[in-house]
Design a protein around this motif. Sequence first.
Motif, PDB file in Angstrom:
ATOM      1  N   LEU A   1      -5.901  67.655  19.201  1.00 26.07           N
ATOM      2  CA  LEU A   1      -4.659  68.045  19.864  1.00 26.07           C
ATOM      3  C   LEU A   1      -4.541  69.558  19.947  1.00 26.07           C
ATOM      4  CD1 LEU A   1      -2.028  67.261  21.196  1.00 26.07           C
ATOM      5  CD2 LEU A   1      -0.993  67.059  18.921  1.00 26.07           C
ATOM      6  N   PHE A   2      -4.941  70.257  18.888  1.00 23.67           N
ATOM      7  CA  PHE A   2      -4.885  71.719  18.927  1.00 23.67           C
ATOM      8  C   PHE A   2      -5.804  72.252  20.023  1.00 23.67           C
ATOM      9  CE2 PHE A   2      -6.188  76.006  17.817  1.00 23.67           C
ATOM     10  CZ  PHE A   2      -4.969  76.607  17.561  1.00 23.67           C
ATOM     11  N   ALA A   3      -7.011  71.697  20.123  1.00 23.75           N
ATOM     12  CA  ALA A   3      -7.946  72.139  21.153  1.00 23.75           C
ATOM     13  C   ALA A   3      -7.395  71.875  22.549  1.00 23.75           C
ATOM     14  CB  ALA A   3      -9.290  71.443  20.967  1.00 23.75           C
TER      15      ALA A   3
ATOM     16  N   LEU B   1      -5.674  54.367  23.281  1.00 21.41           N
ATOM     17  CA  LEU B   1      -5.851  55.123  24.520  1.00 21.41           C
ATOM     18  C   LEU B   1      -5.009  54.525  25.645  1.00 21.41           C
ATOM     19  CD1 LEU B   1      -7.333  57.506  25.835  1.00 21.41           C
ATOM     20  CD2 LEU B   1      -9.126  55.899  26.520  1.00 21.41           C
ATOM     21  N   THR B   2      -3.744  54.928  25.699  1.00 20.84           N
ATOM     22  CA  THR B   2      -2.863  54.567  26.809  1.00 20.84           C
ATOM     23  C   THR B   2      -2.374  55.860  27.450  1.00 20.84           C
ATOM     24  OG1 THR B   2      -0.787  54.606  25.543  1.00 20.84           O
ATOM     25  CG2 THR B   2      -2.076  52.559  25.489  1.00 20.84           C
ATOM     26  N   TRP B   3      -1.974  55.773  28.694  1.00 17.58           N
ATOM     27  CA  TRP B   3      -1.467  56.964  29.359  1.00 17.58           C
ATOM     28  C   TRP B   3      -0.256  57.585  28.643  1.00 17.58           C
ATOM     29  CZ3 TRP B   3      -3.671  60.263  32.315  1.00 17.58           C
ATOM     30  CH2 TRP B   3      -4.659  59.895  33.232  1.00 17.58           C
ATOM     31  N   PRO B   4       0.731  56.804  28.249  1.00 20.60           N
ATOM     32  CA  PRO B   4       1.868  57.422  27.563  1.00 20.60           C
ATOM     33  C   PRO B   4       1.469  58.131  26.272  1.00 20.60           C
ATOM     34  CG  PRO B   4       2.489  55.273  28.388  1.00 20.60           C
ATOM     35  CD  PRO B   4       0.998  55.378  28.558  1.00 20.60           C
ATOM     36  N   LEU B   5       0.631  57.484  25.454  1.00 19.81           N
ATOM     37  CA  LEU B   5       0.254  58.100  24.185  1.00 19.81           C
ATOM     38  C   LEU B   5      -0.591  59.349  24.421  1.00 19.81           C
ATOM     39  CD1 LEU B   5      -0.684  56.021  21.063  1.00 19.81           C
ATOM     40  CD2 LEU B   5      -1.547  58.328  21.396  1.00 19.81           C
ATOM     41  N   LEU B   6      -1.431  59.311  25.439  1.00 16.87           N
ATOM     42  CA  LEU B   6      -2.292  60.450  25.732  1.00 16.87           C
ATOM     43  C   LEU B   6      -1.502  61.664  26.211  1.00 16.87           C
ATOM     44  CD1 LEU B   6      -5.431  61.144  26.022  1.00 16.87           C
ATOM     45  CD2 LEU B   6      -5.032  60.800  28.473  1.00 16.87           C
ATOM     46  N   THR B   7      -0.419  61.434  26.951  1.00 12.25           N
ATOM     47  CA  THR B   7       0.302  62.543  27.586  1.00 12.25           C
ATOM     48  C   THR B   7       1.578  62.961  26.864  1.00 12.25           C
ATOM     49  OG1 THR B   7       1.420  60.969  29.081  1.00 12.25           O
ATOM     50  CG2 THR B   7      -0.607  62.020  29.877  1.00 12.25           C
ATOM     51  N   VAL B   8       2.023  62.200  25.888  1.00  6.75           N
ATOM     52  CA  VAL B   8       3.330  62.485  25.306  1.00  6.75           C
ATOM     53  C   VAL B   8       3.361  63.801  24.529  1.00  6.75           C
ATOM     54  CG1 VAL B   8       2.963  61.196  23.140  1.00  6.75           C
ATOM     55  CG2 VAL B   8       5.285  61.458  24.066  1.00  6.75           C
TER      56      VAL B   8
ATOM     57  N   GLY C   1       1.422  66.606  24.840  1.00  9.92           N
ATOM     58  CA  GLY C   1       1.404  67.775  25.707  1.00  9.92           C
ATOM     59  C   GLY C   1       2.773  68.014  26.315  1.00  9.92           C
ATOM     60  N   PHE C   2       3.432  66.934  26.716  1.00  6.78           N
ATOM     61  CA  PHE C   2       4.766  67.004  27.319  1.00  6.78           C
ATOM     62  C   PHE C   2       5.789  67.556  26.336  1.00  6.78           C
ATOM     63  CE2 PHE C   2       8.689  64.498  28.525  1.00  6.78           C
ATOM     64  CZ  PHE C   2       8.957  65.195  29.696  1.00  6.78           C
ATOM     65  N   ILE C   3       5.746  67.092  25.092  1.00  8.20           N
ATOM     66  CA  ILE C   3       6.687  67.566  24.082  1.00  8.20           C
ATOM     67  C   ILE C   3       6.390  69.004  23.695  1.00  8.20           C
ATOM     68  CG2 ILE C   3       7.390  67.290  21.666  1.00  8.20           C
ATOM     69  CD1 ILE C   3       7.121  64.266  22.041  1.00  8.20           C
ATOM     70  N   ALA C   4       5.116  69.319  23.486  1.00  9.18           N
ATOM     71  CA  ALA C   4       4.739  70.649  22.983  1.00  9.18           C
ATOM     72  C   ALA C   4       4.845  71.722  24.048  1.00  9.18           C
ATOM     73  CB  ALA C   4       3.317  70.603  22.429  1.00  9.18           C
ATOM     74  N   GLN C   5       4.468  71.407  25.285  1.00  8.34           N
ATOM     75  CA  GLN C   5       4.400  72.416  26.345  1.00  8.34           C
ATOM     76  C   GLN C   5       5.015  71.871  27.640  1.00  8.34           C
ATOM     77  OE1 GLN C   5       0.149  73.211  26.467  1.00  8.34           O
ATOM     78  NE2 GLN C   5       0.278  74.725  24.834  1.00  8.34           N
ATOM     79  N   PRO C   6       6.330  71.677  27.652  1.00  7.15           N
ATOM     80  CA  PRO C   6       6.962  71.083  28.842  1.00  7.15           C
ATOM     81  C   PRO C   6       6.926  71.982  30.070  1.00  7.15           C
ATOM     82  CG  PRO C   6       8.623  71.833  27.278  1.00  7.15           C
ATOM     83  CD  PRO C   6       7.307  71.942  26.581  1.00  7.15           C
ATOM     84  N   GLU C   7       6.562  73.236  29.884  1.00  4.07           N
ATOM     85  CA  GLU C   7       6.394  74.115  31.039  1.00  4.07           C
ATOM     86  C   GLU C   7       5.053  73.865  31.731  1.00  4.07           C
ATOM     87  OE1 GLU C   7       4.066  76.000  27.834  1.00  4.07           O
ATOM     88  OE2 GLU C   7       6.009  74.978  27.931  1.00  4.07           O
TER      89      GLU C   7
END
Length: 239
Positions: free
Chosen positions: A121-123, A153-160, A162-168
């Motif tokens: 996740l950090f990478a 490996l689901t789309w929501p789990l994969l993208t959640v 990034g969305f929370i950490a960097q919503p910009e």
Amino acid sequence: MAGSVVKSRKRATPKPSLTQSLTPAALRCRKKFLRFFPGGFADETYIDWERGYKWEAHERWLERLEPNAFRGLIERGKHDEVAEHAVKVESRTNLLFSFEKMALRDAVRSAAGARSFAEGLFAFLHGPGEDRTRFEAWCETVAALPRRQTRVLTWPLLTVFGFIAQPERHVFLKPNVTRVAAREYEYDFHYKSRPNWETYESLLNFARVVYRDVRDLRPRDMIDLQSFIWVQGSDEYEE
């Protein structure tokens, strides 16, 4: 007066309003959003129903995992703390289904799972390289996480995260709702069920199209754009 010259003044051509330039589908979607939230992205009900809890999750994320703190935890081998905080922040939202929340908790329960999750996740969020390279590496990381009963490996789990950490920068993908929204918007969303860069890039482009079409309503970030998309495709907002 002899020799005087009368200068004609050209009338300024009025610029067309933003809504005049929209496609019929985009205009319908815009009107639907404003029927539920007449104040647009500043609407109090919108803040209460859609934006508020997502932004609060972002703020809670930064309490422990802003970039320098995140890096420090990785360097000290505190992978379990990273995973614990990430799971805790997400658990206070309704972004993931219950089976995805359970799969995530199981995946990071072991030391090996927590380490893979934290470093991957950090990478993805802060590492070098192009967006595509980092995203595809994150897909591989999530796919390889320990699994008990439910797939990780689901789309929501994969993208959640990034969305929370960097919503910009990153957007959240709920497949069924997003596909309905894209159809309503008449946007050609290149969706495949297995996570891949082409689909994610197509979603980012969808968000950019929405931003272009509602920019006068002043969306702040991907939270607002994802919420607009959600309103178009969710059963919660049937008319």
